[in-house]
Design an enzyme around this catalytic site. Structure first.
Site, PDB file in Angstrom:
ATOM      1  N   GLY A   1      -1.982 -47.834  45.323  1.00 63.66           N
ATOM      2  CA  GLY A   1      -2.612 -49.065  45.802  1.00 63.66           C
ATOM      3  C   GLY A   1      -4.107 -48.853  45.936  1.00 63.66           C
TER       4      GLY A   1
ATOM      5  N   GLY B   1      -2.796 -42.373  47.445  1.00 63.48           N
ATOM      6  CA  GLY B   1      -1.956 -42.180  48.626  1.00 63.48           C
ATOM      7  C   GLY B   1      -1.045 -40.975  48.492  1.00 63.48           C
TER       8      GLY B   1
ATOM      9  N   GLY C   1       1.956 -40.701  47.444  1.00 57.76           N
ATOM     10  CA  GLY C   1       2.638 -40.651  46.150  1.00 57.76           C
ATOM     11  C   GLY C   1       1.754 -40.012  45.102  1.00 57.76           C
TER      12      GLY C   1
ATOM     13  N   ILE D   1      -4.920 -47.726  52.477  1.00 56.05           N
ATOM     14  CA  ILE D   1      -5.372 -48.581  53.579  1.00 56.05           C
ATOM     15  C   ILE D   1      -4.542 -48.363  54.834  1.00 56.05           C
ATOM     16  CG2 ILE D   1      -6.247 -50.371  52.009  1.00 56.05           C
ATOM     17  CD1 ILE D   1      -3.904 -52.127  53.064  1.00 56.05           C
ATOM     18  N   ASP D   2      -3.367 -47.753  54.699  1.00 59.59           N
ATOM     19  CA  ASP D   2      -2.446 -47.643  55.838  1.00 59.59           C
ATOM     20  C   ASP D   2      -2.783 -46.521  56.811  1.00 59.59           C
ATOM     21  OD1 ASP D   2      -1.039 -49.616  54.630  1.00 59.59           O
ATOM     22  OD2 ASP D   2       0.474 -48.315  53.744  1.00 59.59           O
TER      23      ASP D   2
ATOM     24  N   GLY E   1       1.709 -51.932  56.208  1.00 62.69           N
ATOM     25  CA  GLY E   1       2.156 -50.657  56.784  1.00 62.69           C
ATOM     26  C   GLY E   1       3.671 -50.561  56.732  1.00 62.69           C
ATOM     27  N   ARG E   2       4.175 -50.005  55.626  1.00 61.69           N
ATOM     28  CA  ARG E   2       5.630 -49.938  55.473  1.00 61.69           C
ATOM     29  C   ARG E   2       6.240 -48.831  56.318  1.00 61.69           C
ATOM     30  NH1 ARG E   2       6.377 -49.713  49.388  1.00 61.69           N
ATOM     31  NH2 ARG E   2       4.143 -49.542  49.589  1.00 61.69           N
TER      32      ARG E   2
END
Ligand code: ADP
Length: 827
Positions: A10, A161, A163, A208-209, A252-253
């Site tokens: 992302g 991120g 990942g 961003i999280d 925010g998962r």
């Protein structure tokens, strides 16, 4: 080395500044730098088309003059016309059309210094990001390895991120195997296999999280938080107007950082985060009870923040619509849902998302250059104010462990695996946002806490005061807020504060209590008698250098005035950031953002008129922090600070540099350039004088204008970083006061002796937060110039100027007085 940088996963604000920093730092260190377009997908696809013929560049300087400078890495790397324009619409229309045809053909593109010009202030990622299924397959990674070797690249910076960084680590782990496979299938030669036996990788966390373990902050998180807080600030006013409830869903998962921090900084009533679901099951009544209490004391608005990945203790999702139904049906509130969605990706990066990626990008390059085959790959992180290299594998592992703990419903472990700050904020949120009587201390431990502001207003002062007031009320202390500093105390000007009254203070700029520069020694006896009259058990002062001076005065006066033998603490808040020993004061982030906003606008104007230099004057007193950091954040080419001063030699060198730099620009395509000058850099070489000199010397090549930012730097609405910092540090200050009061107040007033450590300043030093006895600060202070003797940001001026293109050659060796020097650009 040949190094390449890619952005993956992302997108986030700050990726462009990160790429810019890697490119510039790489070139400065003598590397050839490449960007890989479209993340791992571009790496897998590689280059199938030949490089685009070198675009003829019409510089202000004839080729023979350029050649004269031979080997300088900046000059050799000014710009490459290879491949598609990196920035959409950057080329002319005809070129763009051609490019869309070749886009698929070239993914690994050499870049130069000027190819990343102007990227600092731009959101998203110009080099493209993608999710790549191919890279997850062994064949995909083999192709990726082949492409890197074909291009001769032996170092890779990945910004993405967890990942993306997992993918990077995997590529590095498999690398020897991949090289072997490529060799045995004759896709590479033995020479290549030997030369590229090891791949060096550095990771930058773009997310961003803020969901990566072992680092305080990820690139893009501050900007996302900024956008969320802006949205909630706006919602607040409409909610209050109609007495409505709003349920705000944020991203925010697996990580509740954005939701929690928005709750802390924008002042929500309730937050749902994945790491810590509501204690009760079912959760509805727990939430309603809190909100009911807030409504009962007269709150007209209700804000509930729901992280995208929120769930209850059985992992059943808690969605915004469900929360809305509960608020509507049970509490009969007129409730609306706002889903912020992709606006949170942020657009223009805030100051912190320019400074942090810049410093981290530079370190990512250094880490590549220093890497040895037996070292792990590092992720570049930060703790408080210290850039750290953390083994990538460790960070990824711990990040995944949080998700696993949540999955296993082990929420205590999930919380403990986040950095300690997370838990502090969770605690702070509960204590300062939830009206609860259960935290009260026994009567004999309750204190009367004096709270006042000193010096000039700074962003975050009101958030700190709100936290102090609510902390006190929650614990059963009596907060005594004093209007107008020590002058107000002498006048008995005590503010009437309640839990409800301070509700909106987080978002307010300026100083709600009013502030004043009067020091207590104007009437020490009077101040002491007021301490007695109001029976203060503790003092909390929020302010800049004056507050530090005031605390010093009070501490010294303790032997004569027993009333001052109470614990006293100073929380630094000043846009000048001039309190010794602390890396940051409240207000300096807000101020940097105000500076960045203003300079982006000024730069636009400077660029529009081509060939213009803007000299921007900042506040900061005798402390150059805002100027130096602001220059770094805006990509200014020169910065003047009081610490270094200005003299004729520096001015002459600066003019030479500007001439050299403008001569190297493509004809007609010069962009504006910024100079940042702190107001007290020199008594003689004023902003106006410098502007006139530059204008005169620029001739036809460039002109100059000036702009003074003045009080706009106090910044209006405080930034979320300043608000959150205010909350966290104030909580610590309150605990400090409680702890020392407990020891001191056991004695009757006339027998109390406040030890030196009971009058302290809270400081952020490198990776830690420390309370320093105010006496100990004196050795680190230049009391006359009202600033620290040494600062952590001393090197930032040179760094900003280096990134502005001021390499040795351009600065010193470029001989503008050589034959034809002047005529050349005039013709
Ligand atoms: P983020 O980096 O933001 O967490 P993703 O999880 O989507 O985003 O990862 C981005 C890309 O990184 C994926 O599309 C994939 O190409 C690569 N990637 C992620 N995980 C792995 C993995 N375990 N092995 C190889 N590549 C991976």
């Amino acid at each position: 080395m040949r190094i390449a940088v890619l952005t993956s996963g992302g997108d986030s604000a700050g990726m462009n500044p990160a790429v810019r920093a890697v490119v510039k730092a790489g070139i400065t260190k003598g590397c050839e730098v490449y960007v890989i377009r479209e993340g791992y997908e571009g790496l897998v696809r590689g280059n199938t088309a030949p490089p685009r013929p070198h675009r003829k560049v019409h510089r202000n300087l004839p080729a023979e003059r350029l050649a004269h400078f031979g080997d300088d890495s900046l000059l050799k790397n000014l710009s490459f016309g290879d491949g598609p324009a990196l920035r959409e619409g950057a080329g002319d229309a005809e070129e763009d059309e051609q490019e869309s045809g070749t886009l698929k053909g070239r993914h690994i593109v050499r870049v130069g210094w000027d190819d990343v010009r102007g990227w600092m202030g731009e959101g998203g990622t110009f080099i493209g990001s993608a999710r790549s299924a191919a890279f997850r397959t062994p064949e995909g990674r083999l192709a990726a390895a082949h492409n890197l070797i074909k291009e001769g690249i032996d170092g890779l910076v990945v910004c993405g991120g967890d990942g993306s960084l997992t993918g990077a680590d995997r590529l590095r782990a498999e690398w020897p195997d991949l090289v072997k496979q490529l060799l045995s299938s004759n896709q590479i030669t033995q020479d290549q296999a030997t030369t590229y036996a090891h791949l060096k990788i550095s990771g930058l966390v773009g997310s961003i999280d803020n969901d990566m373990a072992l680092t305080d902050m990820t690139i893009g998180a501050p900007t996302a938080l900024h956008r969320i807080c802006e949205a909630i600030d706006n919602i607040n006013s409409t909610a209050a107007s109609h007495s409505r409830a709003f349920v705000v869903e944020v991203m925010g998962r697996h990580c509740g950082w954005l939701a929690l921090m928005a709750g802390v900084s924008a002042g929500a009533d309730y937050v749902f985060i994945p790491e810590q679901p509501p204690k009760s099951q079912p959760w509805e009544e727990e939430m309603c009870e809190v909100i009911r209490r807030h409504r009962e004391v007269g709150k007209r608005k209700t804000i509930v923040i729901v992280a995208e990945g929120a769930h209850d203790r059985d992992l059943n999702p808690i969605k915004a619509d469900k929360v809305k139904d509960v608020l509507t049906e049970v509490l009969k509130l007129d409730t609306r849902v706002t889903t912020l969605g992709h606006t949170q990706r942020g657009g223009r990066p805030v100051a912190m998302d320019r400074i942090l990626p810049t410093l981290q990008g530079i370190d990512a390059v250094n880490a590549l250059l220093e890497a040895t085959p037996d070292q792990p790959s590092y992720m570049i992180g930060i703790h408080e104010n210290k850039i750290l290299r953390i083994p990538l594998v460790d960070a990824v592992k711990q990040t995944q462990a949080v998700a696993a703990a949540i999955e296993a419903r082990d929420f205590a472990t999930a919380m403990s695996l986040r950095d300690p700050e997370f838990e502090q904020f969770y605690h702070a949120f509960n204590l300062t946002s939830t009206l609860e009587k259960g935290n009260r201390l026994p009567r004999e431990k309750r204190l009367r806490v004096a709270i006042l502001h000193m010096g000039a207003p700074a962003g975050g002062m009101n958030a700190a005061t709100r936290t102090a007031v609510r902390y006190c009320l929650s614990k059963g202390h009596k907060p005594v807020c004093i209007n107008n500093g020590f002058k107000g105390l002498l006048d008995d000007n005590i503010a009437d504060v309640t839990w409800l009254k301070v509700d909106n203070w987080t978002a307010r700029g300026g100083s709600e209590l009013g502030t004043n520069r009067t020091l207590p020694d104007t009437d020490l006896g009077g101040v002491a008698s007021k301490f007695q009259q109001h029976q203060f058990d503790a003092l909390f002062m929020i302010g800049g250098f004056e507050a530090f001076s005031a605390l010093l005065i009070l501490e010294k006066a303790r032997k004569d005035y027993p009333a001052f033998n109470v614990p006293m603490v100073h929380l630094p808040a000043t846009i000048s950031n001039n309190v010794p020993l602390t890396d940051f004061s409240l207000g300096c982030d807000t101020s940097l953002n105000a500076l960045v906003d203003a300079c982006d606008a000024i730069r636009q104007s400077a660029s529009a008129s081509r060939n213009r230099v803007f000299v921007v004057e900042t506040q900061g007193g005798q402390c150059g922090y805002i100027a130096a950091m602001g220059a770094l954040a805006t990509g200014a080419v020169i910065v003047y600070t009081p610490e270094r001063g200005i003299n004729l030699d520096t001015l002459r060198a600066d003019v030479r540099f500007l001439k050299a730099r403008f001569m190297l620009d493509e004809k007609g395509k010069s962009e504006g350039r910024l100079i940042v000058r702190n107001e007290k850099s020199s008594d003689v070489y004023s902003t106006e004088l410098i502007t006139s000199i530059i204008k005169e010397e620029g001739g036809d090549l460039f002109d100059a204008r000036s702009a003074s930012l003045g009080h706009t730097l106090q910044g209006g609405i405080p930034s979320p970083i300043d608000r959150a910092r205010a909350v966290r540090l104030t909580m610590m200050c309150m605990e400090f006061l409680e702890k020392h009061a407990h020891d001191l107040l056991q004695h009757p007033p006339h027998r109390r002796r406040g030890t030196r450590d009971t009058a302290a300043v809270i400081t952020i030093q490198g990776s830690g937060i420390k309370f320093v006895p105010v006496e100990d600060l004196v050795a680190h202070a230049d009391m006359k110039k009202r600033r620290a003797k040494h600062t952590w940001w001393e090197g930032i001026k040179d760094l900003s100027e280096l990134l502005g293109g001021r390499t040795d050659l351009v600065a010193h060796k470029f001989d503008i007085n050589a034959p034809h020097g002047h005529e050349m650009y005039q013709s």
